[in-house]
Write a protein that holds these residues in place. Structure first.
Motif, PDB file in Angstrom:
ATOM      1  N   LEU A  29      49.720  39.393  38.717  1.00  0.00           N
ATOM      2  CA  LEU A  29      49.528  40.079  39.991  1.00  0.00           C
ATOM      3  C   LEU A  29      48.157  39.798  40.597  1.00  0.00           C
ATOM      4  CD1 LEU A  29      51.167  43.521  39.136  1.00  0.00           C
ATOM      5  CD2 LEU A  29      52.087  41.698  40.585  1.00  0.00           C
ATOM      6  N   ILE A  30      47.183  39.492  39.742  1.00  0.00           N
ATOM      7  CA  ILE A  30      45.837  39.169  40.229  1.00  0.00           C
ATOM      8  C   ILE A  30      45.902  38.084  41.303  1.00  0.00           C
ATOM      9  CG2 ILE A  30      43.656  38.065  39.539  1.00  0.00           C
ATOM     10  CD1 ILE A  30      43.947  39.429  36.852  1.00  0.00           C
ATOM     11  N   SER A  31      46.859  37.153  41.136  1.00  0.00           N
ATOM     12  CA  SER A  31      46.890  36.032  42.071  1.00  0.00           C
ATOM     13  C   SER A  31      47.372  36.443  43.461  1.00  0.00           C
ATOM     14  CB  SER A  31      47.742  34.889  41.511  1.00  0.00           C
ATOM     15  OG  SER A  31      48.990  35.375  41.095  1.00  0.00           O
ATOM     16  N   PHE A  32      47.862  37.680  43.598  1.00  0.00           N
ATOM     17  CA  PHE A  32      48.258  38.157  44.926  1.00  0.00           C
ATOM     18  C   PHE A  32      47.255  39.168  45.467  1.00  0.00           C
ATOM     19  CE2 PHE A  32      52.086  37.033  42.552  1.00  0.00           C
ATOM     20  CZ  PHE A  32      52.604  36.049  43.380  1.00  0.00           C
ATOM     21  N   GLN A  33      46.101  39.245  44.806  1.00  0.00           N
ATOM     22  CA  GLN A  33      45.108  40.247  45.206  1.00  0.00           C
ATOM     23  C   GLN A  33      43.772  39.598  45.547  1.00  0.00           C
ATOM     24  OE1 GLN A  33      44.788  42.949  41.855  1.00  0.00           O
ATOM     25  NE2 GLN A  33      46.042  44.430  42.949  1.00  0.00           N
ATOM     26  N   ASP A  34      42.981  40.355  46.294  1.00  0.00           N
ATOM     27  CA  ASP A  34      41.578  39.989  46.421  1.00  0.00           C
ATOM     28  C   ASP A  34      40.877  40.673  45.249  1.00  0.00           C
ATOM     29  OD1 ASP A  34      39.111  39.166  47.232  1.00  0.00           O
ATOM     30  OD2 ASP A  34      38.877  40.740  48.749  1.00  0.00           O
ATOM     31  N   TYR A  35      41.102  40.101  44.059  1.00  0.00           N
ATOM     32  CA  TYR A  35      40.732  40.787  42.825  1.00  0.00           C
ATOM     33  C   TYR A  35      39.222  40.900  42.660  1.00  0.00           C
ATOM     34  CZ  TYR A  35      40.779  42.008  37.857  1.00  0.00           C
ATOM     35  OH  TYR A  35      40.605  42.639  36.659  1.00  0.00           O
ATOM     36  N   LYS A  36      38.772  42.112  42.429  1.00  0.00           N
ATOM     37  CA  LYS A  36      37.357  42.365  42.146  1.00  0.00           C
ATOM     38  C   LYS A  36      37.253  42.905  40.719  1.00  0.00           C
ATOM     39  CE  LYS A  36      35.401  41.904  46.417  1.00  0.00           C
ATOM     40  NZ  LYS A  36      36.518  41.194  47.028  1.00  0.00           N
ATOM     41  N   ILE A  37      36.365  42.314  39.935  1.00  0.00           N
ATOM     42  CA  ILE A  37      36.273  42.700  38.532  1.00  0.00           C
ATOM     43  C   ILE A  37      36.004  44.206  38.399  1.00  0.00           C
ATOM     44  CG2 ILE A  37      34.986  42.346  36.392  1.00  0.00           C
ATOM     45  CD1 ILE A  37      34.547  39.437  37.346  1.00  0.00           C
ATOM     46  N   GLY A  38      35.152  44.736  39.274  1.00  0.00           N
ATOM     47  CA  GLY A  38      34.805  46.153  39.187  1.00  0.00           C
ATOM     48  C   GLY A  38      35.974  47.060  39.514  1.00  0.00           C
ATOM     49  N   LEU A  39      36.843  46.622  40.427  1.00  0.00           N
ATOM     50  CA  LEU A  39      37.938  47.483  40.884  1.00  0.00           C
ATOM     51  C   LEU A  39      39.179  47.386  40.002  1.00  0.00           C
ATOM     52  CD1 LEU A  39      37.601  46.755  44.719  1.00  0.00           C
ATOM     53  CD2 LEU A  39      36.800  48.779  43.480  1.00  0.00           C
ATOM     54  N   GLY A  40      39.386  46.235  39.396  1.00  0.00           N
ATOM     55  CA  GLY A  40      40.553  46.071  38.535  1.00  0.00           C
ATOM     56  C   GLY A  40      41.828  45.867  39.328  1.00  0.00           C
ATOM     57  N   LEU A  41      42.960  45.829  38.598  1.00  0.00           N
ATOM     58  CA  LEU A  41      44.260  45.587  39.235  1.00  0.00           C
ATOM     59  C   LEU A  41      44.641  46.704  40.194  1.00  0.00           C
ATOM     60  CD1 LEU A  41      47.026  44.222  36.825  1.00  0.00           C
ATOM     61  CD2 LEU A  41      46.324  43.341  39.040  1.00  0.00           C
ATOM     62  N   ALA A  42      44.342  47.953  39.786  1.00  0.00           N
ATOM     63  CA  ALA A  42      44.774  49.097  40.578  1.00  0.00           C
ATOM     64  C   ALA A  42      43.946  49.229  41.853  1.00  0.00           C
ATOM     65  CB  ALA A  42      44.678  50.381  39.758  1.00  0.00           C
ATOM     66  N   GLY A  43      42.686  48.888  41.804  1.00  0.00           N
ATOM     67  CA  GLY A  43      41.809  49.133  42.945  1.00  0.00           C
ATOM     68  C   GLY A  43      41.699  47.987  43.931  1.00  0.00           C
ATOM     69  N   SER A  44      41.989  46.762  43.486  1.00  0.00           N
ATOM     70  CA  SER A  44      41.818  45.609  44.368  1.00  0.00           C
ATOM     71  C   SER A  44      42.895  45.589  45.437  1.00  0.00           C
ATOM     72  CB  SER A  44      41.876  44.316  43.561  1.00  0.00           C
ATOM     73  OG  SER A  44      40.844  44.306  42.609  1.00  0.00           O
ATOM     74  N   SER A  45      42.557  45.027  46.614  1.00  0.00           N
ATOM     75  CA  SER A  45      43.516  45.029  47.714  1.00  0.00           C
ATOM     76  C   SER A  45      44.441  43.822  47.621  1.00  0.00           C
ATOM     77  CB  SER A  45      42.760  45.003  49.046  1.00  0.00           C
ATOM     78  OG  SER A  45      41.866  43.917  49.043  1.00  0.00           O
ATOM     79  N   TRP A  46      45.626  43.989  48.243  1.00  0.00           N
ATOM     80  CA  TRP A  46      46.637  42.929  48.180  1.00  0.00           C
ATOM     81  C   TRP A  46      46.442  41.957  49.324  1.00  0.00           C
ATOM     82  CZ3 TRP A  46      49.700  42.800  43.977  1.00  0.00           C
ATOM     83  CH2 TRP A  46      49.713  43.963  43.183  1.00  0.00           C
ATOM     84  N   VAL A  47      46.593  40.668  49.032  1.00  0.00           N
ATOM     85  CA  VAL A  47      46.377  39.679  50.076  1.00  0.00           C
ATOM     86  C   VAL A  47      47.551  38.712  50.213  1.00  0.00           C
ATOM     87  CG1 VAL A  47      43.865  39.748  49.933  1.00  0.00           C
ATOM     88  CG2 VAL A  47      45.141  38.170  48.471  1.00  0.00           C
ATOM     89  N   GLY A  48      48.684  39.056  49.613  1.00  0.00           N
ATOM     90  CA  GLY A  48      49.845  38.173  49.724  1.00  0.00           C
ATOM     91  C   GLY A  48      49.601  36.823  49.088  1.00  0.00           C
ATOM     92  N   LEU A  49      49.865  35.774  49.844  1.00  0.00           N
ATOM     93  CA  LEU A  49      49.776  34.424  49.269  1.00  0.00           C
ATOM     94  C   LEU A  49      48.439  33.750  49.590  1.00  0.00           C
ATOM     95  CD1 LEU A  49      53.405  33.175  49.987  1.00  0.00           C
ATOM     96  CD2 LEU A  49      52.453  33.914  47.800  1.00  0.00           C
TER      97      LEU A  49
END
Lengths: 292, 315
Positions: free
Chosen positions: B49-69
């Protein structure tokens, strides 16, 4: 078959095979040459023994504390890792070899699927990190605990053992644990030996997990120390230590010689044992190719 | 039987679960293995799922926002990624073209050797590189191929009149070739085992009959040995095609350097650098997922093909 004359074709074949082997032997002789040279590389890159052979490089490597620490860590991970992996793989394989075990196909597929698809490097790294395994010996043992491939091979072997004998053991009052330890494992020594050797060589040669999970140089294994010396070309490991007990008049030992000597020190155990163990590995290839 | 009647009354799910209790000792043995696969193989699959997010290490999977593709689009706009695909395919195809037939040829040659001792010695020596890690192999290759005084360059200059030494591992013109040849060098002996075993299992009466009919050695290889090897060769080739996106991570990561990224940087090494050197988790995960998905489809289809070919008994 009838014996035929040793013809030109034979000479070509013998020569071709001989040349392939010579390149391998020569590589090791070349390495030996460099490791024995006072200046690392001698005047000729083709000489077998340098003009003035010296053991200085070996003395330096043997005195080096990183090498010994690496040796110790590699030995520990090889012994511990091989036994833990072997036990868990055998247990899983044993259970999944039982046709009556509930949802056996589902559990088997669950495991086999991981051979074909994985979350990838970063997701796996994050799981290891979140479990607090970074910089622990466990990071070298747990993330690769059971190989789906080895488990499948072992399961196939266990399936070929007769279930009737187990049933008669159970009538005699033995539980599954006891049957597994006292009956199944001793009967399976050929396959266990083969897989144990695979695992042991794998652990001895493993470097990537240490590269990504371990930053504490006290936990570095031999391969990663070597990688530092050879590839990253970082001199600090060998030469900072050498500098610590270097005397002003000590001749400069080139790092090429040190590299070659450390490769030899790290490879000697494999060079000495593989000719005697190869037939077990060869057997393993055959077992693997028969997998269902 | 009381136990069966009591089972009948229960809900079917509970009935299924009681089976695990019945074989509690086996369940206990399987549990750690399943737990391992769930934690270290299936939980990371969720990490995709990380690959569909603007993943931030501090925020984690739950906190990072979704950016689609976005991450995938970003990857395909990156020159380095496209280059890594190209390099992967070129190196893989080269390995397939030269590295795949090499052990077959080696096995055929070895099979013609009648002196058992010579055969054993050749086998033992040729297996050696298989037991060494790519770290060690890289060390040996660096020494052998060194542009100043490496044995290969000295040999080429002295015996073959080469004027300038070649930097095999640091020159884009030579890196791929060096990777392919060293890969063959490491695996030729070991890879021949399977083929040699298949040759040994050929019915010797076939050869005897051929000799009676006056077939010479080349004809016997052409009309008996090779056809008998075909099923094994076909299956191995198909399986190799399935892993065409694996151009040899262990090898390349230990042999390459920034100077040869142009020709040597493959998808796997790129994923590693993006993820664990530049710490760009989202891009690395996206590229990894892209590679794994295509790899998965390739492996499944080639496996199916292999099974069909061997199962239907065409050969």
């Amino acid at each position: 078959m009838k014996r035929e004359k040793f013809g030109v074709g034979d000479i070509v074949i013998y020569l071709l095979l001989g040349i392939i082997c010579l390149t391998i032997v020569f590589a090791f002789i070349h390495l030996l040459n460099i490791s024995l040279s006072p200046n690392g590389t001698t005047g000729s890159g083709l000489m077998i023994i340098p003009d003035k052979p010296t053991l200085d490089n070996y003395a330096k490597v043997i005195k080096n504390k990183y090498i010994w620490q690496g040796y110790k860590n590699t030995l520990i991970r090889t012994l511990l890792g091989t036994s833990i992996q072997l036990i868990f793989t055998a247990m899983g394989a044993y259970v999944l070899s039982k046709k009556f075990y509930p949802h056996r196909t589902f559990w088997t597929l669950l495991i086999v699927f991981t051979m074909f698809f994985s979350g990838g490097l970063i997701p796996t790294y994050l799981v290891v990190k979140q479990l607090g395994l970074i910089d622990t010996y466990a990071a070298m043992l747990i993330p690769g605990l059971v190989s789906a491939y080895n488990l499948t091979i072992m399961r196939n072997f266990f399936q070929s053992l007769p279930e009737e004998i187990e049933e008669s053991c159970m009538i005699d009052g033995a539980g599954r644990f006891r049957i597994f330890w006292q009956f199944i494992l001793p009967l399976s020594t050929p396959i266990l030996a083969t897989i144990a050797l695979w695992l042991a060589v794998g652990h001895w040669n493993a470097w990537f997990d240490v590269l990504i999970y371990i930053t504490d140089d006290k936990k570095f294994t031999l391969q990663i120390i070597l990688r530092r010396i050879i590839i990253t070309g970082s001199k600090e490991i060998l030469e900072s230590d050498a500098a610590a007990h270097s005397v002003a008049d000590e001749p400069l030992v080139s790092s090429e010689g040190l590299k070659a000597a450390s490769i030899y020190v790290a490879t000697i155990p494999i060079l000495c044992t593989y000719p005697f163990l190869q037939r077990y590995f060869v057997k393993g290839i055959m077992v693997g190719s028969l997998k269902g | 039987m009381t136990s069966t009647t009591s089972l009948k009354k229960k809900h079917p799910v509970i009935a299924e679960l009681t089976k695990y209790v019945k074989y509690w000792d086996l369940s206990l043995m399987l549990l750690p293995v399943i737990a391992y696969f769930v934690i270290f193989k299936y939980v990371p699959m969720g990490g995709i799922l990380i690959s569909f997010q603007d993943y931030k290490i501090g925020l984690g999977l739950a906190g990072s926002s979704w950016v689609g593709l976005d991450n995938f689009i970003g990857a395909f706009k990156s020159f380095t990624f496209i280059r890594s695909i190209r390099n992967t395919l070129i190196i893989s195809v080269m390995k397939l073209a030269f590295g795949f037939p090499a052990p077959i040829l080696f096995a055929l040659l070895l099979n013609e050797v009648r002196h058992t001792t010579y055969k054993k010695v050749v086998q033992t020596i040729s297996y050696l590189p298989h037991f060494l890690s790519w770290v060690i192999m890289a060390g040996i290759l660096h020494q052998l191929l060194s542009p100043n005084n490496g044995a290969v360059n000295v040999l080429l200059m002295r015996w073959f009149g080469l004027k300038k030494s070649i930097y095999f591992l640091g020159d884009n013109a030579y890196f791929r070739g060096t990777a392919v040849v060293s890969d063959i060098w490491k695996g030729i002996g070991w890879g021949s085992i399977l083929y040699l075993a298949t040759i040994t299992s050929i019915d010797p009466t076939l050869y005897e009959a051929a000799i009676c009919d006056g077939a010479n050695r080349r004809q016997r290889v052409r009309y008996i040995t090779l056809p008998s090897l075909m099923p094994t060769i076909t299956i191995m080739l198909i399986l190799n095609l399935g892993s065409i996106l694996d151009a040899g991570f262990d090898q390349i990561l230990n042999l390459y350097s920034a100077a040869v990224y142009e020709t040597g940087d493959i998808i796997d090494t790129y994923v590693y650098r993006v993820g664990l050197v530049d710490w760009n988790y989202k891009l690395s995960t996206a590229i990894g997922l892209f590679k794994n998905l295509i790899g998965f489809m390739l492996v499944v289809s080639t496996n199916a093909a292999a099974k069909k070919l061997s199962g239907n008994g065409i050969w």
